[in-house]
Design a protein around this motif. Structure first.
Motif, short mmCIF file in Angstrom:
data_model
loop_
_atom_site.label_atom_id
_atom_site.label_comp_id
_atom_site.label_asym_id
_atom_site.label_seq_id
_atom_site.Cartn_x
_atom_site.Cartn_y
_atom_site.Cartn_z
N UNK A 47 36.20 21.20 30.39
CA UNK A 47 37.43 21.76 29.69
C UNK A 47 37.91 23.22 30.21
N UNK A 48 39.13 23.29 30.03
CA UNK A 48 39.35 24.85 30.58
C UNK A 48 40.60 25.42 29.42
N UNK A 49 40.74 26.65 29.52
CA UNK A 49 41.90 27.29 28.65
C UNK A 49 42.60 28.22 29.40
N UNK A 50 43.94 28.09 29.05
CA UNK A 50 44.77 29.22 29.35
C UNK A 50 44.97 30.34 28.73
N UNK A 51 44.29 30.34 27.60
CA UNK A 51 44.30 31.53 26.70
C UNK A 51 44.00 31.11 25.40
N UNK A 52 44.26 32.21 24.33
CA UNK A 52 44.26 31.79 22.72
C UNK A 52 45.04 30.43 22.47
N UNK A 53 44.19 29.78 21.74
CA UNK A 53 44.77 28.63 21.04
C UNK A 53 45.42 27.52 22.14
N UNK A 93 35.40 32.66 33.80
CA UNK A 93 36.93 33.26 33.57
C UNK A 93 37.46 33.52 34.69
N UNK A 94 38.81 33.77 34.58
CA UNK A 94 39.75 34.28 35.61
C UNK A 94 40.80 34.87 35.05
N UNK A 95 41.50 36.00 35.71
CA UNK A 95 42.40 36.45 35.37
C UNK A 95 43.69 35.65 35.82
N UNK A 96 44.84 35.61 35.23
CA UNK A 96 46.05 35.26 35.45
C UNK A 96 47.08 36.03 34.94
N UNK A 97 47.85 36.65 35.95
CA UNK A 97 49.04 37.53 35.89
C UNK A 97 50.01 36.83 36.54
N UNK A 98 50.59 35.75 36.47
CA UNK A 98 51.50 35.13 37.10
C UNK A 98 51.13 34.57 38.71
N UNK A 99 49.62 34.68 38.86
CA UNK A 99 48.81 33.99 39.97
C UNK A 99 47.63 34.10 39.67
N UNK A 100 47.19 32.84 39.97
CA UNK A 100 45.63 32.48 39.97
C UNK A 100 44.82 33.49 40.63
N UNK A 101 43.57 33.99 40.31
CA UNK A 101 42.69 34.47 40.94
C UNK A 101 41.26 33.77 41.11
N UNK B 92 36.50 25.46 46.73
CA UNK B 92 37.31 25.28 45.59
C UNK B 92 38.78 25.58 45.85
N UNK B 93 39.67 24.72 45.16
CA UNK B 93 41.12 25.08 45.08
C UNK B 93 41.48 24.90 43.99
N UNK B 94 42.76 25.83 43.95
CA UNK B 94 43.48 25.64 42.70
C UNK B 94 45.12 25.42 42.85
N UNK B 95 45.63 24.69 42.14
CA UNK B 95 47.04 24.38 42.39
C UNK B 95 47.59 25.17 41.53
N UNK B 96 48.70 26.01 41.67
CA UNK B 96 49.20 27.07 40.75
C UNK B 96 49.25 26.77 39.11
N UNK B 97 48.75 27.48 38.50
CA UNK B 97 48.89 27.42 37.13
C UNK B 97 47.84 26.22 36.31
N UNK B 99 43.70 23.82 36.79
CA UNK B 99 42.39 24.15 36.83
C UNK B 99 41.65 24.39 38.30
N UNK B 100 40.61 25.15 38.45
CA UNK B 100 39.83 25.42 39.40
C UNK B 100 39.01 24.06 39.74
N UNK B 101 39.19 23.30 40.88
CA UNK B 101 38.37 22.15 41.23
C UNK B 101 37.49 22.43 42.35
#
Lengths: 114, 112
Positions: A47-53, A93-101, B92-97, B99-101
């Motif tokens: 599973x994963x989550x983008x944020x609360x709820x 967990x990772x930060x997301x501020x318009x760009x994945x990190x 690992x790769x992630x397509x913007x927005x 999940x990390x695969x």
């Protein structure tokens, strides 16, 4: 060391029991993940989550549920544990501020179902 | 759908020699690429990432990786291997927005 914590580190439980694996992070990260990994093997997204709820299903989501009521907390629940659930479970967990990190990982929970 | 492949289950190299661990990816749009290392009974540690910019990125412990868009590859490299580099490495790769695969992992064994 990243500030992401998983409890318990080790758990042995009987078949049919309901269990919750805890994951907390103090970095204020928006995205959180759960992965399953057998020793020395690949990671499978549960599973994963983008944020609360927000919660999304991964490839192995059918036998578990997650919730994201607070930013820092992302527990994973197995409603009825089976021996096939014996594995290591990794939270990230990772930060997301318009760009994945990059994601930061906890130490894992090693689950044994007997 | 996004995916990542690590074609080698194991890479063996002698200490002091250069090492390469291979990774290829498939995503729609621009990829975000990562390398992680896992030591026995530990979680994953981040090594390096490519988001944008220079194709050669440098990371922790002397590792570097080269992004090649035409070959859709992101190979991990180190000029001189150490015995302590022996571990399990994941691309690992992630397509913007999304999940990390992860790839299935490559075991690196460095002999003295």
């Amino acid at each position: 060391e990243a500030d992401i914590y998983q409890t318990p580190r080790y758990l042995v439980i009987g078949t049919g029991k309901k269990i919750t694996l805890e994951c907390s992070q103090t970095m204020g990260h928006d995205k959180m993940y759960w992965y399953q990994q057998d020793p020395g093997m690949e990671l499978h997204l549960i599973h994963y989550s983008y944020g609360v709820n927000s919660t999304e299903k991964g490839d192995l989501s059918s036998e578990s549920t997650v919730s994201r009521i607070r930013t820092e907390h992302f527990p994973l629940t197995l409603e009825s544990a089976r021996p096939s659930h014996t594995s290591q479970y990794l939270c990230a967990s990772s930060e997301y501020a318009g760009r994945d990190t990059e994601a930061f990982f906890g130490q894992g929970t090693r689950l044994t179902v007997v | 759908a996004q995916s990542v492949a690590q074609p080698e289950d194991q890479v063996n190299v002698a200490e002091g020699n250069p090492l390469t661990v291979k990774c290829t990816y498939s995503v729609s749009g621009n990829p975000y690429l990562f390398w992680y290392v896992q030591y026995p009974n530990r979680g994953l540690q981040f090594l390096l990432k490519y988001i944008t910019g220079d194709n050669l990125v440098k990371g922790s412990y002397g590792f570097e990786a080269e992004f090649n868009k035409s070959q859709t590859s992101f190979h991990l490299k180190k000029p001189s291997a150490l015995v302590s580099d022996s571990a399990l490495y994941f691309c690992a790769v992630i397509q913007a927005g999304t999940a990390l695969i992860f790839g299935k992992g490559t075991t690196l064994s460095v002999s003295s």
